[in-house]
Design a protein around this motif. Structure first.
Motif, PDB file in Angstrom:
ATOM      1  N   TYR A 128       0.813  -1.215   0.000  1.00  0.00           N
ATOM      2  CA  TYR A 128       0.000   0.000   0.000  1.00  0.00           C
ATOM      3  C   TYR A 128       0.847   1.266   0.000  1.00  0.00           C
ATOM      4  N   ALA A 129       1.787   1.336   0.943  1.00  0.00           N
ATOM      5  CA  ALA A 129       2.513   2.586   1.176  1.00  0.00           C
ATOM      6  C   ALA A 129       3.815   2.656   0.380  1.00  0.00           C
ATOM      7  N   ALA A 130       4.645   1.606   0.470  1.00  0.00           N
ATOM      8  CA  ALA A 130       5.954   1.679  -0.179  1.00  0.00           C
ATOM      9  C   ALA A 130       5.823   1.643  -1.698  1.00  0.00           C
ATOM     10  N   TYR A 131       5.286   0.554  -2.237  1.00  0.00           N
ATOM     11  CA  TYR A 131       5.200   0.470  -3.693  1.00  0.00           C
ATOM     12  C   TYR A 131       4.149   1.410  -4.269  1.00  0.00           C
ATOM     13  N   GLY A 132       3.013   1.530  -3.611  1.00  0.00           N
ATOM     14  CA  GLY A 132       2.027   2.514  -4.077  1.00  0.00           C
ATOM     15  C   GLY A 132       2.584   3.918  -4.048  1.00  0.00           C
ATOM     16  N   GLY A 133       3.327   4.245  -2.990  1.00  0.00           N
ATOM     17  CA  GLY A 133       3.935   5.563  -2.881  1.00  0.00           C
ATOM     18  C   GLY A 133       5.003   5.801  -3.935  1.00  0.00           C
ATOM     19  N   LEU A 134       5.796   4.766  -4.246  1.00  0.00           N
ATOM     20  CA  LEU A 134       6.816   4.914  -5.283  1.00  0.00           C
ATOM     21  C   LEU A 134       6.182   5.158  -6.649  1.00  0.00           C
ATOM     22  N   VAL A 135       5.097   4.461  -6.947  1.00  0.00           N
ATOM     23  CA  VAL A 135       4.391   4.703  -8.217  1.00  0.00           C
ATOM     24  C   VAL A 135       3.899   6.135  -8.282  1.00  0.00           C
ATOM     25  N   ARG A 136       3.266   6.595  -7.214  1.00  0.00           N
ATOM     26  CA  ARG A 136       2.732   7.965  -7.227  1.00  0.00           C
ATOM     27  C   ARG A 136       3.859   8.991  -7.318  1.00  0.00           C
ATOM     28  N   ALA A 137       4.961   8.732  -6.654  1.00  0.00           N
ATOM     29  CA  ALA A 137       6.094   9.663  -6.725  1.00  0.00           C
ATOM     30  C   ALA A 137       6.686   9.706  -8.127  1.00  0.00           C
ATOM     31  N   ALA A 138       6.752   8.560  -8.790  1.00  0.00           N
ATOM     32  CA  ALA A 138       7.289   8.534 -10.150  1.00  0.00           C
ATOM     33  C   ALA A 138       6.369   9.267 -11.116  1.00  0.00           C
ATOM     34  N   VAL A 139       5.060   9.068 -10.984  1.00  0.00           N
ATOM     35  CA  VAL A 139       4.104   9.772 -11.837  1.00  0.00           C
ATOM     36  C   VAL A 139       4.164  11.275 -11.586  1.00  0.00           C
ATOM     37  N   ALA A 140       4.458  11.671 -10.340  1.00  0.00           N
ATOM     38  CA  ALA A 140       4.550  13.091  -9.986  1.00  0.00           C
ATOM     39  C   ALA A 140       5.910  13.695 -10.318  1.00  0.00           C
TER      40      ALA A 140
END
Length: 329
Positions: free
Chosen positions: A226-238
């Motif tokens: 939820y947090a680590a991989y989901g957060g990495l995806v969102r950070a890359a898109v941003a």
């Protein structure tokens, strides 16, 4: 199925989806009402699919399951309900946790949510029945209840999306992640099933105990997806700089994956090592593809963890009315 993380663009208002639980003999129909069209369209493009049905364990009367839609991790919500407790029963949500959720009764957790539609009023009794049956399955019986989501009136089906990378090592890793995710999506991962039977080859579990290991595995797997991989995806898109993404990846994913490997999730640890080994050679698109595929795999593991965990072990413990908190039993 092949998919990118960019998401489709068609409008969604007025579309009808059937949400069925074949083992229960229950089908309800939801209407997509135009709210959060990017989320709704991404879901629609992924239909039909099947998943393990889950139930909220702390928030109340809420059904949710992992949806095989990588873009849910990052697509923006144009309409947010500030407090989902206030949403009408039957509201259908998409979540950045890669969930499709349905409120079917009282919720206790105050949190914003992204609605995409509503269950038809005439189907609410059937939805309530599905909710109660799923709670019994998750909490005590461990019956595996599968949900099927499809365009209304159409035949069901199922597929897991496969992302793609240009770097050969990354693409081979994605292939293996996709193959494993397909294998465990609708059947309990053998390593988790063994763990819940007390077979833990590493010896994890002080003085031969099992429950603490199960608790820690559940507690590490969920935030990793939820947090680590989901957060990495969102950070890359941003558009976080790629060097920063690499640094954050090393900080976030290695230690929990190594621990989970020790507890019995050897494949997860092996996949993580392969990801870290090629990390410095990935551009942003390849990074997105690997993290998106990893998130789907780990969120699938997390869903099975939540289903298999023996929640009724402490059935004798019951919450007290807040007005009587601190008083002797």
């Amino acid at each position: 199925m092949s998919e990118t993380l960019s998401g489709p663009t068609r409008t969604s208002a007025g579309r009808l989806l059937d949400i069925a639980w074949p083992d229960l003999g229950i089908t309800v129909t939801a209407e997509l009402d135009g709210r959060n069209p990017e989320l709704a369209d991404a879901l629609w493009e992924a239909l039909p699919y099947r998943s393990l049905q889950g139930h909220a364990l702390v928030a109340g009367a809420h059904l949710y399951h992992v949806a095989p839609v990588p873009s849910l991790l990052h697509l923006p919500a144009s309409t947010r309900i500030p407090d989902r407790r206030e949403a009408p029963d039957g509201t259908v949500f998409c979540s950045a946790l890669q969930h499709l959720g349905i409120k079917y009764g009282t919720l206790t957790e105050p949190m914003p949510a992204s609605p995409i539609g509503r269950i038809r009023p005439e189907d609410m009794p059937a939805l309530l029945e599905a909710g109660r049956a799923t709670w019994d399955a998750v909490y005590s019986t461990k019956k595996e209840i599968l949900v099927e989501v499809r365009p209304a009136g159409t035949a069901g089906g199922h597929s897991i999306p496969r992302l793609h990378a240009t770097h050969p090592d990354a693409n081979r890793l994605i292939h293996d992640l996709h193959t494993e995710t397909e294998r465990i999506w609708l059947e309990a991962p053998p390593e988790l099933a063994d763990m819940h039977r007390g077979w833990i080859p590493s010896g994890a579990g002080t003085f031969d105990t099992v429950l603490p290991t199960l608790l820690f595995v559940n507690g590490e797997t969920r935030p990793l997806g939820y947090a680590a991989y989901g957060g990495l995806v969102r950070a890359a898109v941003a558009d976080m700089p790629i060097d920063s993404l690499r640094q954050m990846t090393r900080l976030l994913v290695g230690i929990p994956a190594e621990f989970l490997g020790y507890c019995g999730l050897d494949k997860l640890w092996t996949y993580t090592q392969r990801f870290l080994a090629c990390l410095d050679h990935l551009d942003r698109e390849d990074f997105l593809a690997v993290t998106g595929q990893m998130a789907l795999y780990i969120n699938c593991l997390g869903g099975w963890n939540l289903h298999l965990y023996p929640w009724n072990t402490a059935d004798h413990l019951r919450r007290h009315d807040p007005a009587h908190a601190g008083q002797p039993a």
